[in-house]
Design an enzyme around this catalytic site. Structure first.
Site, PDB file in Angstrom:
ATOM      1  N   ASN A  15       8.759   2.290  -0.005  1.00 57.37           N
ATOM      2  CA  ASN A  15       7.464   2.842   0.298  1.00 57.37           C
ATOM      3  C   ASN A  15       7.406   3.468   2.636  1.00 57.37           C
ATOM      4  O   ASN A  15       7.752   2.191   3.183  1.00 57.37           O
ATOM      5  CB  ASN A  15       6.567   1.350   0.389  1.00 57.37           C
ATOM      6  CG  ASN A  15       5.023   1.986   0.572  1.00 57.37           C
ATOM      7  OD1 ASN A  15       4.593   2.548   1.755  1.00 57.37           O
ATOM      8  ND2 ASN A  15       3.593   1.824  -0.094  1.00 57.37           N
ATOM      9  N   HIS A  18       3.948   2.444   5.955  1.00 55.06           N
ATOM     10  CA  HIS A  18       4.547   1.926   7.522  1.00 55.06           C
ATOM     11  C   HIS A  18       4.569   2.892   8.952  1.00 55.06           C
ATOM     12  O   HIS A  18       4.682   2.374   9.756  1.00 55.06           O
ATOM     13  CB  HIS A  18       4.802   0.700   7.838  1.00 55.06           C
ATOM     14  CG  HIS A  18       2.836  -0.161   6.814  1.00 55.06           C
ATOM     15  ND1 HIS A  18       2.038   0.549   6.903  1.00 55.06           N
ATOM     16  CD2 HIS A  18       3.495  -0.203   5.732  1.00 55.06           C
ATOM     17  CE1 HIS A  18       1.090  -0.413   6.063  1.00 55.06           C
ATOM     18  NE2 HIS A  18       2.033  -0.534   4.888  1.00 55.06           N
ATOM     19  N   HIS A  51       1.699   5.916  -0.046  1.00 58.14           N
ATOM     20  CA  HIS A  51      -0.136   6.133  -0.866  1.00 58.14           C
ATOM     21  C   HIS A  51      -1.319   6.797   0.219  1.00 58.14           C
ATOM     22  O   HIS A  51      -1.206   6.517   1.179  1.00 58.14           O
ATOM     23  CB  HIS A  51      -0.754   4.383  -0.619  1.00 58.14           C
ATOM     24  CG  HIS A  51      -2.110   3.690  -0.944  1.00 58.14           C
ATOM     25  ND1 HIS A  51      -2.388   2.062  -0.885  1.00 58.14           N
ATOM     26  CD2 HIS A  51      -2.567   4.614  -1.300  1.00 58.14           C
ATOM     27  CE1 HIS A  51      -3.197   2.454  -1.250  1.00 58.14           C
ATOM     28  NE2 HIS A  51      -4.296   4.030  -1.970  1.00 58.14           N
ATOM     29  N   ARG A  53      -4.042   6.539   1.036  1.00 52.12           N
ATOM     30  CA  ARG A  53      -5.332   6.621   0.750  1.00 52.12           C
ATOM     31  C   ARG A  53      -6.785   7.024   1.217  1.00 52.12           C
ATOM     32  O   ARG A  53      -6.814   7.977   1.706  1.00 52.12           O
ATOM     33  CB  ARG A  53      -5.146   5.153   2.282  1.00 52.12           C
ATOM     34  CG  ARG A  53      -4.364   3.957   1.663  1.00 52.12           C
ATOM     35  CD  ARG A  53      -4.984   2.753   3.054  1.00 52.12           C
ATOM     36  NE  ARG A  53      -5.816   1.934   2.266  1.00 52.12           N
ATOM     37  CZ  ARG A  53      -5.529   0.902   1.442  1.00 52.12           C
ATOM     38  NH1 ARG A  53      -4.727   0.302   1.028  1.00 52.12           N
ATOM     39  NH2 ARG A  53      -6.710   0.730   1.331  1.00 52.12           N
ATOM     40  N   ARG A  57      -5.742   5.953   6.058  1.00 51.02           N
ATOM     41  CA  ARG A  57      -5.367   5.330   7.180  1.00 51.02           C
ATOM     42  C   ARG A  57      -3.675   5.074   7.967  1.00 51.02           C
ATOM     43  O   ARG A  57      -2.897   4.897   9.168  1.00 51.02           O
ATOM     44  CB  ARG A  57      -5.210   3.962   7.154  1.00 51.02           C
ATOM     45  CG  ARG A  57      -4.346   2.484   6.114  1.00 51.02           C
ATOM     46  CD  ARG A  57      -5.252   1.624   5.844  1.00 51.02           C
ATOM     47  NE  ARG A  57      -6.173   1.277   5.949  1.00 51.02           N
ATOM     48  CZ  ARG A  57      -6.468   0.302   4.659  1.00 51.02           C
ATOM     49  NH1 ARG A  57      -6.177  -0.585   5.143  1.00 51.02           N
ATOM     50  NH2 ARG A  57      -8.029   0.644   4.289  1.00 51.02           N
ATOM     51  N   HIS A  58      -2.625   5.711   6.615  1.00 50.39           N
ATOM     52  CA  HIS A  58      -1.403   5.355   7.320  1.00 50.39           C
ATOM     53  C   HIS A  58      -1.004   7.164   7.091  1.00 50.39           C
ATOM     54  O   HIS A  58      -1.166   8.698   7.579  1.00 50.39           O
ATOM     55  CB  HIS A  58      -0.496   4.873   6.805  1.00 50.39           C
ATOM     56  CG  HIS A  58      -0.725   4.403   5.576  1.00 50.39           C
ATOM     57  ND1 HIS A  58      -0.744   4.479   4.306  1.00 50.39           N
ATOM     58  CD2 HIS A  58      -1.330   2.824   5.578  1.00 50.39           C
ATOM     59  CE1 HIS A  58      -1.256   3.735   3.605  1.00 50.39           C
ATOM     60  NE2 HIS A  58      -1.029   2.745   4.077  1.00 50.39           N
ATOM     61  N   GLU A  78       1.021   6.367  -4.327  1.00 51.76           N
ATOM     62  CA  GLU A  78      -0.331   5.673  -5.185  1.00 51.76           C
ATOM     63  C   GLU A  78      -1.471   6.101  -4.700  1.00 51.76           C
ATOM     64  O   GLU A  78      -1.137   6.473  -3.840  1.00 51.76           O
ATOM     65  CB  GLU A  78       0.603   4.543  -4.086  1.00 51.76           C
ATOM     66  CG  GLU A  78       1.687   3.838  -4.392  1.00 51.76           C
ATOM     67  CD  GLU A  78       2.198   2.497  -4.021  1.00 51.76           C
ATOM     68  OE1 GLU A  78       3.007   1.654  -4.556  1.00 51.76           O
ATOM     69  OE2 GLU A  78       1.258   2.212  -2.531  1.00 51.76           O
ATOM     70  N   THR A 108      -8.499  -6.984  -9.722  1.00 56.25           N
ATOM     71  CA  THR A 108      -8.605  -8.017 -10.717  1.00 56.25           C
ATOM     72  C   THR A 108      -8.609  -8.997  -9.669  1.00 56.25           C
ATOM     73  O   THR A 108      -8.099  -8.869  -8.527  1.00 56.25           O
ATOM     74  CB  THR A 108      -7.892  -8.737 -11.407  1.00 56.25           C
ATOM     75  OG1 THR A 108      -6.492  -7.907 -10.685  1.00 56.25           O
ATOM     76  CG2 THR A 108      -7.522  -7.418 -12.984  1.00 56.25           C
ATOM     77  N   THR A 109      -9.192 -10.897 -10.413  1.00 54.31           N
ATOM     78  CA  THR A 109      -8.788 -12.172  -9.302  1.00 54.31           C
ATOM     79  C   THR A 109      -7.702 -11.217  -8.628  1.00 54.31           C
ATOM     80  O   THR A 109      -7.813 -11.835  -7.390  1.00 54.31           O
ATOM     81  CB  THR A 109      -9.487 -12.964  -9.581  1.00 54.31           C
ATOM     82  OG1 THR A 109      -8.948 -13.110 -10.937  1.00 54.31           O
ATOM     83  CG2 THR A 109     -10.726 -13.420 -10.198  1.00 54.31           C
ATOM     84  N   GLU A 159       2.924  -1.018 -12.810  1.00 55.39           N
ATOM     85  CA  GLU A 159       3.919  -2.116 -11.965  1.00 55.39           C
ATOM     86  C   GLU A 159       2.928  -3.511 -11.538  1.00 55.39           C
ATOM     87  O   GLU A 159       1.995  -3.153 -11.624  1.00 55.39           O
ATOM     88  CB  GLU A 159       3.916  -1.028 -10.166  1.00 55.39           C
ATOM     89  CG  GLU A 159       4.467  -1.772  -9.128  1.00 55.39           C
ATOM     90  CD  GLU A 159       4.719  -0.646  -7.876  1.00 55.39           C
ATOM     91  OE1 GLU A 159       4.336   0.106  -8.126  1.00 55.39           O
ATOM     92  OE2 GLU A 159       4.567  -0.369  -7.300  1.00 55.39           O
ATOM     93  N   HIS A 199       4.999  -5.432  -3.891  1.00 50.00           N
ATOM     94  CA  HIS A 199       4.619  -5.996  -2.999  1.00 50.00           C
ATOM     95  C   HIS A 199       4.747  -7.381  -2.116  1.00 50.00           C
ATOM     96  O   HIS A 199       5.470  -8.481  -3.089  1.00 50.00           O
ATOM     97  CB  HIS A 199       2.732  -5.940  -3.248  1.00 50.00           C
ATOM     98  CG  HIS A 199       1.794  -6.469  -2.710  1.00 50.00           C
ATOM     99  ND1 HIS A 199       1.123  -5.394  -2.102  1.00 50.00           N
ATOM    100  CD2 HIS A 199       1.748  -6.910  -1.448  1.00 50.00           C
ATOM    101  CE1 HIS A 199       0.466  -5.463  -0.371  1.00 50.00           C
ATOM    102  NE2 HIS A 199       0.889  -7.340  -0.607  1.00 50.00           N
ATOM    103  N   GLY A 200       4.966  -7.076  -1.238  1.00 53.72           N
ATOM    104  CA  GLY A 200       5.042  -8.584  -0.274  1.00 53.72           C
ATOM    105  C   GLY A 200       6.787  -8.379  -0.804  1.00 53.72           C
ATOM    106  O   GLY A 200       6.649 -10.400   0.406  1.00 53.72           O
ATOM    107  N   GLY A 221       7.629  -1.796   0.973  1.00 52.91           N
ATOM    108  CA  GLY A 221       7.627  -0.988   1.997  1.00 52.91           C
ATOM    109  C   GLY A 221       7.432  -1.834   3.176  1.00 52.91           C
ATOM    110  O   GLY A 221       8.287  -1.926   4.142  1.00 52.91           O
ATOM    111  N   HIS A 222       6.726  -2.597   3.362  1.00 46.59           N
ATOM    112  CA  HIS A 222       6.026  -2.726   4.965  1.00 46.59           C
ATOM    113  C   HIS A 222       7.128  -3.994   5.374  1.00 46.59           C
ATOM    114  O   HIS A 222       7.452  -4.089   6.550  1.00 46.59           O
ATOM    115  CB  HIS A 222       5.008  -4.621   4.869  1.00 46.59           C
ATOM    116  CG  HIS A 222       4.604  -4.490   5.936  1.00 46.59           C
ATOM    117  ND1 HIS A 222       4.604  -6.144   6.265  1.00 46.59           N
ATOM    118  CD2 HIS A 222       3.116  -3.890   6.312  1.00 46.59           C
ATOM    119  CE1 HIS A 222       4.227  -6.004   7.807  1.00 46.59           C
ATOM    120  NE2 HIS A 222       3.512  -5.007   7.706  1.00 46.59           N
TER     121      HIS A 222
END
Ligand code: PXP
Length: 253
Positions: A15, A18, A51, A53, A57-58, A78, A108-109, A159, A199-200, A221-222
């Site tokens: 990804n 960034h 992504h 968005r 923003r990116h 995405e 979702t939560t 995913e 993610h993460g 990505g990040h």
């Protein structure tokens, strides 16, 4: 990213959002996401994830156009489930589109897309993307209810959101989140879904996830872009690629 040339191969989608974040901090053209995509391809990535968005923003529309025309790797776009993003996806026909939540009400939560609660909103968007030949996935929490909802929507891929696993702090929490991912990966495959995760993910937490034999792809990505500041993007991706391969060998997946 549909081909399995190596049966044991866990695909890596890099990804590059960034890279655009850093570029946008000053405006102008540097660092260039297109160049990052080329470096990722040379370093062993199997796909490029971006992504677009709603607030841009990116990654920007211009990035999507430039990347679509120029890179050798398949693009995974995405996108939020909106009319605007649907029109953009249909115009550019990425290889894959992963529908992600952008607004609170779509989540979702655990932060994944509420595929169960949003069935009626998602169904026409999924259908239009699939009719255009785009491989659709949904970014969901590792939860049986969400997996069943994804299967009802007829998507080929989901995913799994690895954020809660990645952010877990105590060994018990980590074990619990990994168990949820493991169960979800098994349930997803039983439902006929191709399983991705992301993610993460970092060098420190990727091994147990990469070892899950049901997973076909990770999107990262990040951490990679952050690590690239210190070691360069090529080296950062190669090390992640190496860890993913190691996990697969060790698990015999
Ligand atoms: N997968 C999806 C669906 C995402 O939205 C993101 C970005 O948040 C990622 C994977 C990559 O996450 P990260 O940048 O934390 O590696």
């Amino acid at each position: 990213m549909t081909t399995h040339l190596r049966p044991n191969h866990l695909r890596l989608g890099v990804n590059i959002d960034h890279v655009a974040t850093i570029r946008n901090a000053r405006g102008g053209l540097h660092p260039c996401p297109l160049r990052a995509a080329d470096v990722a391809a040379a370093a062993g990535a199997d796909g490029i994830t971006i992504h677009l968005r709603e607030d841009r923003r990116h990654i920007t529309d211009a990035d999507l156009i430039r990347l679509s025309g120029a890179i050798s790797l398949p693009i995974n776009l995405e996108m939020a489930a909106t009319d605007e993003m649907l029109a953009i996806a249909l115009a550019h026909k990425p290889h894959a589109a992963c529908i992600v939540p952008e607004r609170r009400a779509e989540r979702t939560t655990e932060g994944g897309l509420d595929a169960a609660g949003q069935h009626n909103t998602l169904q026409p968007i999924v259908a239009r993307l699939q009719d255009a030949g785009i491989r659709v996935s949904l970014f969901i929490a590792p939860d049986a209810r969400q997996l069943e909802a994804a299967a009802r929507l007829g998507v080929p891929v989901v995913e799994l959101h690895t954020g809660p696993y990645a952010h877990a702090e105590t060994p018990d929490e980590i074990e619990r989140e990994l168990a949820r991912l493991t169960r979800a990966a098994e349930t997803g495959v039983a439902l006929g879904l191709e399983m991705h995760a992301g993610h993460g993910l970092t060098y420190d937490n990727v091994l147990p996830v990469a070892a899950l034999p049901q997973l076909a792809e990770l999107n990262i990505g990040h951490f990679l872009i952050g690590e690239a500041v210190f070691v360069g993007l090529d080296a950062a991706i190669r090390r992640m690629r190496g860890l993913m391969d190691e996990a697969r060998q060790d698990s015999g997946a």
